[in-house]
Design a protein around this motif. Structure first.
Motif, PDB file in Angstrom:
ATOM      1  N   GLN A  89      91.767  26.818  67.911  1.00  0.00           N
ATOM      2  CA  GLN A  89      91.460  28.231  68.153  1.00  0.00           C
ATOM      3  C   GLN A  89      90.095  28.444  68.797  1.00  0.00           C
ATOM      4  N   GLY A  90      89.251  27.443  68.757  1.00  0.00           N
ATOM      5  CA  GLY A  90      87.927  27.535  69.345  1.00  0.00           C
ATOM      6  C   GLY A  90      86.863  27.927  68.344  1.00  0.00           C
ATOM      7  N   THR A  91      85.659  27.438  68.569  1.00  0.00           N
ATOM      8  CA  THR A  91      84.511  27.805  67.754  1.00  0.00           C
ATOM      9  C   THR A  91      83.321  28.079  68.674  1.00  0.00           C
ATOM     10  N   GLN A  92      82.617  29.157  68.401  1.00  0.00           N
ATOM     11  CA  GLN A  92      81.533  29.595  69.270  1.00  0.00           C
ATOM     12  C   GLN A  92      80.259  28.817  69.002  1.00  0.00           C
ATOM     13  N   VAL A  93      79.660  28.321  70.063  1.00  0.00           N
ATOM     14  CA  VAL A  93      78.340  27.698  70.008  1.00  0.00           C
ATOM     15  C   VAL A  93      77.412  28.501  70.899  1.00  0.00           C
ATOM     16  N   THR A  94      76.334  28.990  70.320  1.00  0.00           N
ATOM     17  CA  THR A  94      75.364  29.774  71.068  1.00  0.00           C
ATOM     18  C   THR A  94      73.993  29.122  70.932  1.00  0.00           C
TER      19      THR A  94
ATOM     20  N   GLY B  77      74.574  11.274  76.761  1.00  0.00           N
ATOM     21  CA  GLY B  77      73.273  10.986  76.171  1.00  0.00           C
ATOM     22  C   GLY B  77      72.803  12.009  75.166  1.00  0.00           C
ATOM     23  N   ARG B  78      73.445  13.172  75.129  1.00  0.00           N
ATOM     24  CA  ARG B  78      73.067  14.224  74.183  1.00  0.00           C
ATOM     25  C   ARG B  78      74.134  14.454  73.115  1.00  0.00           C
ATOM     26  N   PHE B  79      75.387  14.299  73.495  1.00  0.00           N
ATOM     27  CA  PHE B  79      76.503  14.520  72.580  1.00  0.00           C
ATOM     28  C   PHE B  79      77.150  13.189  72.217  1.00  0.00           C
ATOM     29  N   THR B  80      77.692  13.122  71.026  1.00  0.00           N
ATOM     30  CA  THR B  80      78.433  11.948  70.587  1.00  0.00           C
ATOM     31  C   THR B  80      79.741  12.386  69.946  1.00  0.00           C
ATOM     32  N   ILE B  81      80.835  11.848  70.449  1.00  0.00           N
ATOM     33  CA  ILE B  81      82.130  12.124  69.866  1.00  0.00           C
ATOM     34  C   ILE B  81      82.531  10.952  68.976  1.00  0.00           C
ATOM     35  N   SER B  82      83.157  11.252  67.861  1.00  0.00           N
ATOM     36  CA  SER B  82      83.622  10.222  66.951  1.00  0.00           C
ATOM     37  C   SER B  82      84.870  10.725  66.244  1.00  0.00           C
ATOM     38  N   ARG B  83      85.557   9.825  65.562  1.00  0.00           N
ATOM     39  CA  ARG B  83      86.752  10.236  64.836  1.00  0.00           C
ATOM     40  C   ARG B  83      86.914   9.410  63.576  1.00  0.00           C
TER      41      ARG B  83
ATOM     42  N   LEU C 261      82.096  16.233  66.959  1.00  0.00           N
ATOM     43  CA  LEU C 261      81.226  16.274  68.123  1.00  0.00           C
ATOM     44  C   LEU C 261      79.818  16.569  67.642  1.00  0.00           C
ATOM     45  N   GLN C 262      78.978  15.543  67.660  1.00  0.00           N
ATOM     46  CA  GLN C 262      77.577  15.707  67.315  1.00  0.00           C
ATOM     47  C   GLN C 262      76.827  16.114  68.574  1.00  0.00           C
ATOM     48  N   MET C 263      76.235  17.281  68.548  1.00  0.00           N
ATOM     49  CA  MET C 263      75.534  17.826  69.696  1.00  0.00           C
ATOM     50  C   MET C 263      74.049  17.896  69.385  1.00  0.00           C
ATOM     51  N   SER C 264      73.259  17.220  70.186  1.00  0.00           N
ATOM     52  CA  SER C 264      71.817  17.199  70.006  1.00  0.00           C
ATOM     53  C   SER C 264      71.137  17.622  71.299  1.00  0.00           C
ATOM     54  N   TYR C 265      69.871  17.971  71.184  1.00  0.00           N
ATOM     55  CA  TYR C 265      69.085  18.410  72.335  1.00  0.00           C
ATOM     56  C   TYR C 265      69.821  19.508  73.101  1.00  0.00           C
ATOM     57  N   LEU C 266      70.295  20.466  72.356  1.00  0.00           N
ATOM     58  CA  LEU C 266      71.107  21.521  72.937  1.00  0.00           C
ATOM     59  C   LEU C 266      70.312  22.386  73.898  1.00  0.00           C
ATOM     60  N   LYS C 267      71.006  22.831  74.927  1.00  0.00           N
ATOM     61  CA  LYS C 267      70.431  23.672  75.963  1.00  0.00           C
ATOM     62  C   LYS C 267      71.175  25.003  76.005  1.00  0.00           C
TER      63      LYS C 267
ATOM     64  N   GLN D 189      68.722  27.173  68.166  1.00  0.00           N
ATOM     65  CA  GLN D 189      67.718  27.254  69.213  1.00  0.00           C
ATOM     66  C   GLN D 189      67.789  26.039  70.131  1.00  0.00           C
ATOM     67  N   ALA D 190      67.341  26.224  71.351  1.00  0.00           N
ATOM     68  CA  ALA D 190      67.296  25.121  72.298  1.00  0.00           C
ATOM     69  C   ALA D 190      66.546  23.937  71.700  1.00  0.00           C
ATOM     70  N   GLY D 191      67.104  22.760  71.909  1.00  0.00           N
ATOM     71  CA  GLY D 191      66.534  21.553  71.342  1.00  0.00           C
ATOM     72  C   GLY D 191      67.106  21.175  69.995  1.00  0.00           C
ATOM     73  N   GLY D 192      67.856  22.079  69.404  1.00  0.00           N
ATOM     74  CA  GLY D 192      68.435  21.829  68.099  1.00  0.00           C
ATOM     75  C   GLY D 192      69.748  21.079  68.169  1.00  0.00           C
ATOM     76  N   SER D 193      70.387  20.961  67.010  1.00  0.00           N
ATOM     77  CA  SER D 193      71.619  20.188  66.890  1.00  0.00           C
ATOM     78  C   SER D 193      72.677  20.947  66.115  1.00  0.00           C
ATOM     79  N   LEU D 194      73.919  20.642  66.417  1.00  0.00           N
ATOM     80  CA  LEU D 194      75.073  21.127  65.679  1.00  0.00           C
ATOM     81  C   LEU D 194      76.114  20.026  65.643  1.00  0.00           C
ATOM     82  N   ARG D 195      76.918  20.041  64.596  1.00  0.00           N
ATOM     83  CA  ARG D 195      78.024  19.104  64.495  1.00  0.00           C
ATOM     84  C   ARG D 195      79.323  19.869  64.327  1.00  0.00           C
ATOM     85  N   LEU D 196      80.219  19.682  65.272  1.00  0.00           N
ATOM     86  CA  LEU D 196      81.522  20.311  65.214  1.00  0.00           C
ATOM     87  C   LEU D 196      82.535  19.359  64.600  1.00  0.00           C
ATOM     88  N   SER D 197      83.486  19.923  63.891  1.00  0.00           N
ATOM     89  CA  SER D 197      84.566  19.146  63.301  1.00  0.00           C
ATOM     90  C   SER D 197      85.897  19.755  63.696  1.00  0.00           C
TER      91      SER D 197
END
Length: 115
Positions: free
Chosen positions: A107-112, A62-68, A77-83, A13-21
């Motif tokens: 290959q890609g990963t879907q973020v909704t 300011g919303r996403f943070t990339i790290s390795r 990719l830490q994604m916060s305050y998602l829109k 949901q909007a405002g939530g967070s996901l972390r991609l690897s």
């Protein structure tokens, strides 16, 4: 060549967070994330060098943070305050810093992002 495998996408949901690897089969690459939404061109989200220098698109600053983690050959990719506008297929990519123009894609990963 290098193989890249993304994970962590999903529905949030909007405002939530996901972390991609993204796990890479090799080391020493500039690693990054791009995304492609329906009807739009693929665009840079962020990239990061082996030394940890990161660059972000203005739309995610300011919303996403990339790290390795170089020991694991993995980029995050830490994604916060998602829109809802963040909804897209997110692709991991790798660039050989010693051979300009050489790049690889996952290959890609879907973020909704809903509501």
């Amino acid at each position: 060549q290098v193989q890249l495998v993304e994970s962590g996408g999903g529905l949030v949901q909007a405002g939530g967070s996901l972390r991609l690897s993204c796990a890479a089969s090799g080391s020493g690459y500039i690693l990054g994330w791009h995304r492609q939404a329906p009807g739009r061109q693929r665009e840079l989200v962020a990239h990061i060098t082996t030394g940890g220098y990161a660059v972000y698109a203005d739309s995610v600053e300011g919303r996403f943070t990339i790290s390795r983690d170089n020991a694991k050959n993995t980029v995050y990719l830490q994604m916060s305050y998602l829109k809802p506008e963040d909804t897209a297929v997110y692709y991991c990519n790798a660039i050989n810093p010693y051979l300009s123009g050489t790049e690889y894609w996952g290959q890609g990963t879907q973020v909704t992002v809903s509501s």
